[in-house]
Design an enzyme around this catalytic site. Structure first.
Site, PDB file in Angstrom:
ATOM      1  N   ILE A   1     -32.046  60.402  29.984  1.00 31.24           N
ATOM      2  CA  ILE A   1     -31.539  61.690  30.933  1.00 31.24           C
ATOM      3  C   ILE A   1     -32.478  63.012  30.784  1.00 31.24           C
ATOM      4  O   ILE A   1     -32.842  63.632  31.722  1.00 31.24           O
ATOM      5  CB  ILE A   1     -30.190  62.016  30.748  1.00 31.24           C
ATOM      6  CG1 ILE A   1     -29.234  60.856  31.041  1.00 31.24           C
ATOM      7  CG2 ILE A   1     -29.647  62.959  31.666  1.00 31.24           C
ATOM      8  CD1 ILE A   1     -27.880  60.674  30.749  1.00 31.24           C
TER       9      ILE A   1
ATOM     10  N   THR B   1     -19.998  64.096  27.645  1.00 31.66           N
ATOM     11  CA  THR B   1     -19.840  62.640  28.624  1.00 31.66           C
ATOM     12  C   THR B   1     -18.351  62.629  28.921  1.00 31.66           C
ATOM     13  O   THR B   1     -17.789  63.259  28.348  1.00 31.66           O
ATOM     14  CB  THR B   1     -20.204  61.679  27.641  1.00 31.66           C
ATOM     15  OG1 THR B   1     -19.482  60.406  27.986  1.00 31.66           O
ATOM     16  CG2 THR B   1     -19.604  61.511  26.075  1.00 31.66           C
ATOM     17  N   ASP B   2     -18.241  61.807  30.154  1.00 32.38           N
ATOM     18  CA  ASP B   2     -16.717  61.702  30.639  1.00 32.38           C
ATOM     19  C   ASP B   2     -16.067  60.834  29.591  1.00 32.38           C
ATOM     20  O   ASP B   2     -14.689  60.715  29.357  1.00 32.38           O
ATOM     21  CB  ASP B   2     -16.906  60.687  31.742  1.00 32.38           C
ATOM     22  CG  ASP B   2     -17.386  59.743  31.778  1.00 32.38           C
ATOM     23  OD1 ASP B   2     -18.138  59.016  30.844  1.00 32.38           O
ATOM     24  OD2 ASP B   2     -17.324  58.900  32.729  1.00 32.38           O
ATOM     25  N   GLU B   3     -16.709  60.119  28.585  1.00 32.19           N
ATOM     26  CA  GLU B   3     -15.786  59.331  27.537  1.00 32.19           C
ATOM     27  C   GLU B   3     -15.184  59.969  26.724  1.00 32.19           C
ATOM     28  O   GLU B   3     -14.042  59.601  26.082  1.00 32.19           O
ATOM     29  CB  GLU B   3     -16.653  58.388  26.807  1.00 32.19           C
ATOM     30  CG  GLU B   3     -17.842  57.600  27.698  1.00 32.19           C
ATOM     31  CD  GLU B   3     -18.314  56.444  27.158  1.00 32.19           C
ATOM     32  OE1 GLU B   3     -17.782  56.031  26.079  1.00 32.19           O
ATOM     33  OE2 GLU B   3     -19.380  55.843  27.617  1.00 32.19           O
TER      34      GLU B   3
ATOM     35  N   TYR C   1     -18.666  56.553  19.276  1.00 28.23           N
ATOM     36  CA  TYR C   1     -19.464  57.555  20.109  1.00 28.23           C
ATOM     37  C   TYR C   1     -18.912  58.614  20.744  1.00 28.23           C
ATOM     38  O   TYR C   1     -19.057  59.667  20.520  1.00 28.23           O
ATOM     39  CB  TYR C   1     -20.308  56.520  21.142  1.00 28.23           C
ATOM     40  CG  TYR C   1     -20.881  57.315  22.415  1.00 28.23           C
ATOM     41  CD1 TYR C   1     -21.818  58.026  22.217  1.00 28.23           C
ATOM     42  CD2 TYR C   1     -20.512  57.250  23.622  1.00 28.23           C
ATOM     43  CE1 TYR C   1     -22.632  58.839  23.133  1.00 28.23           C
ATOM     44  CE2 TYR C   1     -20.631  58.021  24.803  1.00 28.23           C
ATOM     45  CZ  TYR C   1     -22.039  58.861  24.526  1.00 28.23           C
ATOM     46  OH  TYR C   1     -22.651  59.495  25.253  1.00 28.23           O
TER      47      TYR C   1
ATOM     48  N   ALA D   1     -15.948  59.749  19.932  1.00 33.05           N
ATOM     49  CA  ALA D   1     -15.370  60.842  18.932  1.00 33.05           C
ATOM     50  C   ALA D   1     -16.489  61.712  18.633  1.00 33.05           C
ATOM     51  O   ALA D   1     -16.185  63.033  18.427  1.00 33.05           O
ATOM     52  CB  ALA D   1     -14.821  60.156  17.877  1.00 33.05           C
TER      53      ALA D   1
ATOM     54  N   LYS E   1     -19.218  62.779  20.067  1.00 29.85           N
ATOM     55  CA  LYS E   1     -19.628  63.603  20.907  1.00 29.85           C
ATOM     56  C   LYS E   1     -18.505  64.674  21.461  1.00 29.85           C
ATOM     57  O   LYS E   1     -18.900  65.795  21.314  1.00 29.85           O
ATOM     58  CB  LYS E   1     -20.047  62.681  22.352  1.00 29.85           C
ATOM     59  CG  LYS E   1     -20.920  62.004  22.647  1.00 29.85           C
ATOM     60  CD  LYS E   1     -22.168  62.862  22.476  1.00 29.85           C
ATOM     61  CE  LYS E   1     -22.612  63.427  23.790  1.00 29.85           C
ATOM     62  NZ  LYS E   1     -23.733  64.349  23.734  1.00 29.85           N
TER      63      LYS E   1
ATOM     64  N   ARG F   1     -15.838  52.037  36.216  1.00 30.89           N
ATOM     65  CA  ARG F   1     -16.814  53.287  35.856  1.00 30.89           C
ATOM     66  C   ARG F   1     -16.918  53.981  36.884  1.00 30.89           C
ATOM     67  O   ARG F   1     -17.130  53.353  38.244  1.00 30.89           O
ATOM     68  CB  ARG F   1     -18.068  52.655  35.221  1.00 30.89           C
ATOM     69  CG  ARG F   1     -17.541  51.928  33.698  1.00 30.89           C
ATOM     70  CD  ARG F   1     -17.009  52.923  32.957  1.00 30.89           C
ATOM     71  NE  ARG F   1     -16.955  52.436  31.462  1.00 30.89           N
ATOM     72  CZ  ARG F   1     -15.707  51.689  31.080  1.00 30.89           C
ATOM     73  NH1 ARG F   1     -14.362  51.864  31.861  1.00 30.89           N
ATOM     74  NH2 ARG F   1     -15.499  51.362  29.887  1.00 30.89           N
TER      75      ARG F   1
HETATM   76  N1  NAD Z   1     -26.585  57.525  29.676  1.00 24.52           N
HETATM   77  C1  NAD Z   1     -25.207  57.855  30.066  1.00 24.52           C
HETATM   78  O1  NAD Z   1     -24.826  57.134  31.179  1.00 24.52           O
HETATM   79  C2  NAD Z   1     -24.579  59.367  29.423  1.00 24.52           C
HETATM   80  C3  NAD Z   1     -23.379  59.811  30.441  1.00 24.52           C
HETATM   81  C4  NAD Z   1     -23.044  61.219  29.811  1.00 24.52           C
HETATM   82  C5  NAD Z   1     -23.485  61.682  29.180  1.00 24.52           C
HETATM   83  N2  NAD Z   1     -24.516  61.364  28.551  1.00 24.52           N
HETATM   84  C6  NAD Z   1     -25.347  62.131  27.195  1.00 24.52           C
HETATM   85  O2  NAD Z   1     -26.462  62.612  27.792  1.00 24.52           O
HETATM   86  C7  NAD Z   1     -27.410  62.923  26.725  1.00 24.52           C
HETATM   87  C8  NAD Z   1     -28.772  61.748  26.979  1.00 24.52           C
HETATM   88  O3  NAD Z   1     -28.134  60.491  27.189  1.00 24.52           O
HETATM   89  P1  NAD Z   1     -29.398  59.372  27.405  1.00 24.52           P
HETATM   90  O4  NAD Z   1     -28.768  58.369  28.032  1.00 24.52           O
HETATM   91  O5  NAD Z   1     -30.583  59.714  27.908  1.00 24.52           O
HETATM   92  O6  NAD Z   1     -29.639  58.992  25.599  1.00 24.52           O
HETATM   93  P2  NAD Z   1     -30.876  58.255  25.104  1.00 24.52           P
HETATM   94  O7  NAD Z   1     -30.301  57.489  24.079  1.00 24.52           O
HETATM   95  O8  NAD Z   1     -31.697  57.483  26.399  1.00 24.52           O
HETATM   96  O9  NAD Z   1     -31.928  59.292  24.606  1.00 24.52           O
HETATM   97  C9  NAD Z   1     -31.364  59.913  23.426  1.00 24.52           C
HETATM   98  C10 NAD Z   1     -32.744  60.633  23.112  1.00 24.52           C
HETATM   99  O10 NAD Z   1     -32.215  61.443  21.900  1.00 24.52           O
HETATM  100  C11 NAD Z   1     -33.160  61.429  20.980  1.00 24.52           C
HETATM  101  N3  NAD Z   1     -32.568  61.638  19.549  1.00 24.52           N
HETATM  102  C12 NAD Z   1     -31.457  60.758  19.133  1.00 24.52           C
HETATM  103  N4  NAD Z   1     -30.970  61.298  17.967  1.00 24.52           N
HETATM  104  C13 NAD Z   1     -31.984  62.501  17.627  1.00 24.52           C
HETATM  105  C14 NAD Z   1     -31.608  63.498  16.673  1.00 24.52           C
HETATM  106  N5  NAD Z   1     -30.836  63.319  15.571  1.00 24.52           N
HETATM  107  N6  NAD Z   1     -32.751  64.247  16.872  1.00 24.52           N
HETATM  108  C15 NAD Z   1     -33.597  64.616  17.915  1.00 24.52           C
HETATM  109  N7  NAD Z   1     -33.667  63.707  18.847  1.00 24.52           N
HETATM  110  C16 NAD Z   1     -32.638  62.608  18.852  1.00 24.52           C
HETATM  111  C17 NAD Z   1     -33.660  59.857  20.833  1.00 24.52           C
HETATM  112  O11 NAD Z   1     -34.923  59.678  20.231  1.00 24.52           O
HETATM  113  C18 NAD Z   1     -33.730  59.699  22.493  1.00 24.52           C
HETATM  114  O12 NAD Z   1     -35.175  60.178  22.980  1.00 24.52           O
HETATM  115  C19 NAD Z   1     -26.516  62.229  25.253  1.00 24.52           C
HETATM  116  O13 NAD Z   1     -26.026  63.422  24.866  1.00 24.52           O
HETATM  117  C20 NAD Z   1     -25.401  61.440  26.009  1.00 24.52           C
HETATM  118  O14 NAD Z   1     -24.224  61.511  25.098  1.00 24.52           O
HETATM  119  C21 NAD Z   1     -25.237  60.042  28.706  1.00 24.52           C
END
Ligand code: NAD
Length: 357
Positions: free
Chosen positions: A22, A146-148, A171, A173, A175, A235
């Site tokens: 994202i 997140t919605d979770e 996860y 918790a 977040k 979902r």
């Molecule tokens: N994927 C979903 O459906 C979804 C839905 C709602 C919210 N989110 C939130 O959106 C955000 C992005 O999700 P995503 O799906 O792109 O995740 P992802 O796992 O694809 O990407 C996470 C990125 O963060 C980096 N990262 C992880 N730990 C790190 C750290 N300690 N320091 C620096 N970089 C770090 C990773 O290298 C990776 O590039 C997250 O915060 C997630 O909780 C995701």
């Protein structure tokens, strides 16, 4: 004084986790849409990162990548310095935190990396950010959540921003811990922060451990897809472009201290979604393999994003049919990317995860 949209759009943004699914979509959108914005991407390059996702920004004078971990203060300081250098001024105008361990199933094996990145990492960013707020440099902090955090939601309710937090996995918790720290900073220090909560994302560049890309990939390989339990978990899906556009709207036009939900207005159970993917891949039901359910698996998430629509002027653009078609076609056209990410670590994770029922 609250930041104006113009001031933010001309600023320097520190985007964490920008090599993720994202965060990279957000970086690409920001770079294309805002010609005056400068972008620093701080990412630890975990297993889920792929620098290919931001290849179009490489070489841009308005973009810089810093490898580092948000839970390490020295790495965050290095990213702040990169912002100061890129802006020619004091540091970042905005900080948008996408960095996280994001896969629920992995958090059930070991929660520690989740607490480090999703909770401790947020505290480190807040403490670093506070110094820049006090200097009048940092105008807005946005925590992507997140919605979770709402946990299971019973029919016909859709979660609204004032609902209580009720988490089910390490996860969610971790977040929730991160966003509670953000809210504490808002209350204690008038810290200019916004929290966004979004439903399940899908789209191009999605890591093939999450349901939609995993199923597309396996169907393309002629393999069965693992459906958890009875497949009746519901979902609420959103295309990643709509989510990134929502975050942009909240960043530029949101109010400090507020929470905004984003969803795709698409609620569907996992089995029906699987059937849509089977149909796109021209496979029949014999390609479904029912596997043992995830422990503590929430039955239903559903979000109400009326507040974001009303207050930010944001709307979802993608229907599920159009979005799945586009995503499926993207994976067909990017088979070489899939081959690249299907490394040994991925193979051993997959074997450990899916126990056939
Ligand atoms: N994927 C979903 O459906 C979804 C839905 C709602 C919210 N989110 C939130 O959106 C955000 C992005 O999700 P995503 O799906 O792109 O995740 P992802 O796992 O694809 O990407 C996470 C990125 O963060 C980096 N990262 C992880 N730990 C790190 C750290 N300690 N320091 C620096 N970089 C770090 C990773 O290298 C990776 O590039 C997250 O915060 C997630 O909780 C995701």
């Amino acid at each position: 004084m609250a930041a104006t949209e113009q001031e933010l759009a001309r600023g320097t943004w520190l985007v964490t986790g920008g090599c993720g699914f994202i965060g990279s979509e957000f970086l690409r959108q920001a770079h294309r849409a805002l010609p005056d914005v400068r972008l620093v991407n701080l990412d630890s390059l975990s297993y889920a990162a792929s620098p290919d996702r931001v290849a179009e920004l490489e070489g841009s004078p308005r973009y810089r990548f810093v490898k580092g971990d948000i839970s390490r203060p020295a790495d965050v300081d290095a990213a702040m310095t990169a912002c100061a250098q890129l802006s020619g001024a004091g540091g970042p105008t905005a900080l948008i935190n996408f960095a996280a361990e994001s896969h629920v199933d992995r958090s059930l094996f070991t929660g520690m990396p989740f607490v480090m990145a999703n909770t401790l990492g947020v505290q480190v960013l807040l403490e670093a950010g506070r110094k820049f707020v006090e200097k009048g440099v940092l105008k807005r902090f946005l925590q992507v959540s997140t919605d979770e955090v709402y946990g299971d939601v019973h029919e016909p309710h859709r979660s609204v921003e004032t609902d209580p937090i009720h988490t089910s996995s390490p996860y969610s918790a971790s977040k929730a811990g991160g966003e509670l720290l953000v809210q504490a900073f808002v209350r204690s220090f008038k810290f200019p922060a916004i929290v966004t909560r979004c439903s399940n994302n899908y789209g191009p560049w999605h890591w093939p451990e999450k349901m939609i890309p995993l199923f597309i990939m396996r169907l393309l390989q002629g393999k069965k897809v693992p459906v958890y339990g009875d497949g009746m978990q519901k979902r609420d899906w959103i295309h990643v472009e709509d989510h990134a556009a929502g975050i942009m709207a909240a960043l530029l036009r949101g109010q400090d201290g507020e929470i905004y939900n984003f969803d795709g207005e698409i609620e569907i159970d996992n089995l029906s979604l699987t059937r849509k993917l089977l149909s796109l891949a021209q496979r029949d039901e014999s390609f479904i393999e029912y596997v043992k359910d995830r422990p503590g698996h929430d039955r239903r998430y559903a979000l109400d994003s009326a507040k974001a629509q009303r207050e930010l002027g944001w709307r979802q653009k993608w229907t599920l049919e159009a979005g799945l078609r586009q995503t499926f076609d993207w994976f067909v056209a990017h088979k070489s990317w899939l081959d690249k990410v299907l490394n040994e670590e991925y193979q051993s994770y997959y074997k450990q995860q899916y126990e056939v029922r």
